[in-house]
Design an enzyme around this catalytic site. Sequence first.
Site, PDB file in Angstrom:
ATOM      1  N   LYS A 259     118.042  93.937  76.315  1.00 34.02           N
ATOM      2  CA  LYS A 259     118.864  94.381  77.383  1.00 34.02           C
ATOM      3  C   LYS A 259     118.842  93.282  78.338  1.00 34.02           C
ATOM      4  O   LYS A 259     117.792  92.352  78.599  1.00 34.02           O
ATOM      5  CB  LYS A 259     118.133  95.733  77.947  1.00 34.02           C
ATOM      6  CG  LYS A 259     119.182  96.456  78.807  1.00 34.02           C
ATOM      7  CD  LYS A 259     120.016  97.075  78.116  1.00 34.02           C
ATOM      8  CE  LYS A 259     121.233  97.927  78.661  1.00 34.02           C
ATOM      9  NZ  LYS A 259     121.893  99.014  78.109  1.00 34.02           N
TER      10      LYS A 259
HETATM   11  P1  NAD Z   1     130.162 102.675  83.985  1.00 33.26           P
HETATM   12  O1  NAD Z   1     129.709 101.821  85.055  1.00 33.26           O
HETATM   13  O2  NAD Z   1     131.271 102.603  83.364  1.00 33.26           O
HETATM   14  O3  NAD Z   1     130.199 104.309  84.929  1.00 33.26           O
HETATM   15  C1  NAD Z   1     128.878 104.884  85.411  1.00 33.26           C
HETATM   16  C2  NAD Z   1     129.855 105.918  86.239  1.00 33.26           C
HETATM   17  O4  NAD Z   1     128.484 106.814  86.697  1.00 33.26           O
HETATM   18  C3  NAD Z   1     130.461 105.838  87.290  1.00 33.26           C
HETATM   19  O5  NAD Z   1     131.733 106.822  87.133  1.00 33.26           O
HETATM   20  C4  NAD Z   1     129.734 105.978  88.666  1.00 33.26           C
HETATM   21  O6  NAD Z   1     130.550 106.225  89.946  1.00 33.26           O
HETATM   22  C5  NAD Z   1     129.085 107.063  88.285  1.00 33.26           C
HETATM   23  N1  NAD Z   1     127.632 107.147  88.844  1.00 33.26           N
HETATM   24  C6  NAD Z   1     126.760 105.981  89.036  1.00 33.26           C
HETATM   25  N2  NAD Z   1     125.611 106.414  89.648  1.00 33.26           N
HETATM   26  C7  NAD Z   1     125.699 107.888  90.132  1.00 33.26           C
HETATM   27  C8  NAD Z   1     124.940 108.831  90.678  1.00 33.26           C
HETATM   28  N3  NAD Z   1     123.962 108.638  91.277  1.00 33.26           N
HETATM   29  N4  NAD Z   1     125.537 109.729  90.585  1.00 33.26           N
HETATM   30  C9  NAD Z   1     126.557 110.076  89.874  1.00 33.26           C
HETATM   31  N5  NAD Z   1     127.415 109.469  89.431  1.00 33.26           N
HETATM   32  C10 NAD Z   1     127.139 108.219  89.296  1.00 33.26           C
HETATM   33  O7  NAD Z   1     128.819 102.909  83.071  1.00 33.26           O
HETATM   34  P2  NAD Z   1     128.886 103.404  81.606  1.00 33.26           P
HETATM   35  O8  NAD Z   1     129.046 102.502  80.510  1.00 33.26           O
HETATM   36  O9  NAD Z   1     129.563 104.832  81.561  1.00 33.26           O
HETATM   37  O10 NAD Z   1     127.363 104.051  81.415  1.00 33.26           O
HETATM   38  C11 NAD Z   1     126.859 105.208  81.995  1.00 33.26           C
HETATM   39  C12 NAD Z   1     125.454 105.520  81.304  1.00 33.26           C
HETATM   40  O11 NAD Z   1     125.530 105.438  79.917  1.00 33.26           O
HETATM   41  C13 NAD Z   1     124.433 104.436  81.607  1.00 33.26           C
HETATM   42  O12 NAD Z   1     123.180 104.966  81.903  1.00 33.26           O
HETATM   43  C14 NAD Z   1     124.431 103.420  80.553  1.00 33.26           C
HETATM   44  O13 NAD Z   1     123.079 102.930  80.229  1.00 33.26           O
HETATM   45  C15 NAD Z   1     124.741 104.508  79.542  1.00 33.26           C
HETATM   46  N6  NAD Z   1     125.328 103.993  78.332  1.00 33.26           N
HETATM   47  C16 NAD Z   1     126.686 103.423  78.098  1.00 33.26           C
HETATM   48  C17 NAD Z   1     127.060 102.929  76.829  1.00 33.26           C
HETATM   49  C18 NAD Z   1     128.471 102.389  76.944  1.00 33.26           C
HETATM   50  O14 NAD Z   1     128.721 102.253  75.700  1.00 33.26           O
HETATM   51  N7  NAD Z   1     129.166 101.903  77.764  1.00 33.26           N
HETATM   52  C19 NAD Z   1     126.360 103.167  75.765  1.00 33.26           C
HETATM   53  C20 NAD Z   1     125.063 103.977  75.991  1.00 33.26           C
HETATM   54  C21 NAD Z   1     124.687 104.210  77.052  1.00 33.26           C
END
Ligand code: NAD
Length: 422
Positions: free
Chosen positions: A110
């Site tokens: 990461k």
């Molecule tokens: P992103 O940046 O596209 O979206 C994050 C979303 O969460 C946004 O809508 C933001 O406004 C919201 N957010 C952030 N902090 C918040 C809070 N305190 N309360 C409410 N909403 C909040 O990120 P993503 O890629 O969708 O990733 C989200 C999660 O999923 C992370 O934990 C990431 O590690 C995990 N993840 C992502 C992927 C991927 O393929 N993108 C894969 C596995 C895990």
Amino acid sequence: MCAAEHDELNVYQSAEARFEIAAQKLALEDGLYRYLKYPSKEITVYVPVARDNGKLEVFVGYRVLHSNVRGPGKGGIRFAPDVSIDEVRALAAWMTWKCAVVNIPFGGAKGGVICDPSKLSKVELERITRRYTAELCEWFGPERDVPAPDIGTNEQTMAWVMDTYAMHVRQATTAVVTGKPLELGGSQGRKEATGRGVMICCDKALDRLKMKRDGCRVIIQGFGNVGSQGALLMHAAGYKIVGLADIHGGLYNDKGFDVPKVHDWVYNQGKPLQEFPAGGEKVSAQEVLFRPCDILIPAATENQITTKNADRVDCKILCEGANGPTTSHADPIIEKKGIFIVPDILGNAGGVTVSYFEWVQDRQGFFWREREVNERLQDVMEQSFDQVVRYAETHNVNNRIAAYIVAIDRVARALKLRGIYA
Ligand code: NAD
């Protein structure tokens, strides 16, 4: 914040606590335990960047390779103001276990840069990405460590990573990074993959609990890649999305949302989620987690469900789209409530699974149709779900610990076969 609270919110400690329980139950040999507990290597980079106002700023970035026992390191790059080495370490370890749960030939890694993308121009973000990548050129590589997007980074960021790496090694190398745009060797279905994987897990959990999809009430916290794609797919499949939130706030409506309209409102019209017309009751970004539903999907960030609020969670299934949304201290509270949990290392593994497909396609130079990607993803997710739940049932542990045990066992076996070069 008192010391106990501080400990609870340390994601590295949360990750370690689950590893400890699983390693004990697995009776992991002492040497292997010590080997797998620590990351393989970690690096801090100081990234000098010329700001648009002409001033020079230095951003701090990290990359942690937790394990390459089963294959190259794999893991996203996060751009966020609260990135820390502990967080990156935890996320790197989770990637090792996640790749092992779904049995794809990657280790775990990461990276992150402490910065606030909302306060940086596109050009500044490009400069940060390129310099960060240039500093890590010897670490990255299709056979070494393969980054992907995470919070605050996207397809465009990955295109810059690919280009920078390619310039340094003097050949186009698409397989160095996944989550790229389709035009640059990205995979069909990657954008939706994590949300799709979440939905597949929810489908399987419903089967287990003999519940139906139609009208099943779902709350999703986070409306970024995982949350919004998950919401769109689940809405189309017949689920009723009754709660949505992003960082600025949430909405609850027991009649359900027209998700494509909400998506259009936020992404095409650029309007705040909470202002969606006739959106229902306004709730805070965190409060949405405690409204009644059948399936709760935290898909935003870490430490959302803690000892302070876990008893307020009101769902039958908790399917974790985010990494680490539940603290290890809150695990027993959720378990006691009889909630069926799909842990993060399984629930959100759809993303890395299609990243693996992307890497395979790039290396082959042969690209699959979206239907093939989705079918293969479905196979991997269903098999992994069944393995974890079967293990939990036969060994009388919860699904989270079962997922860790399945994963640690796979990595430990590979390590034993390789032998430790010590
Ligand atoms: P992103 O940046 O596209 O979206 C994050 C979303 O969460 C946004 O809508 C933001 O406004 C919201 N957010 C952030 N902090 C918040 C809070 N305190 N309360 C409410 N909403 C909040 O990120 P993503 O890629 O969708 O990733 C989200 C999660 O999923 C992370 O934990 C990431 O590690 C995990 N993840 C992502 C992927 C991927 O393929 N993108 C894969 C596995 C895990």
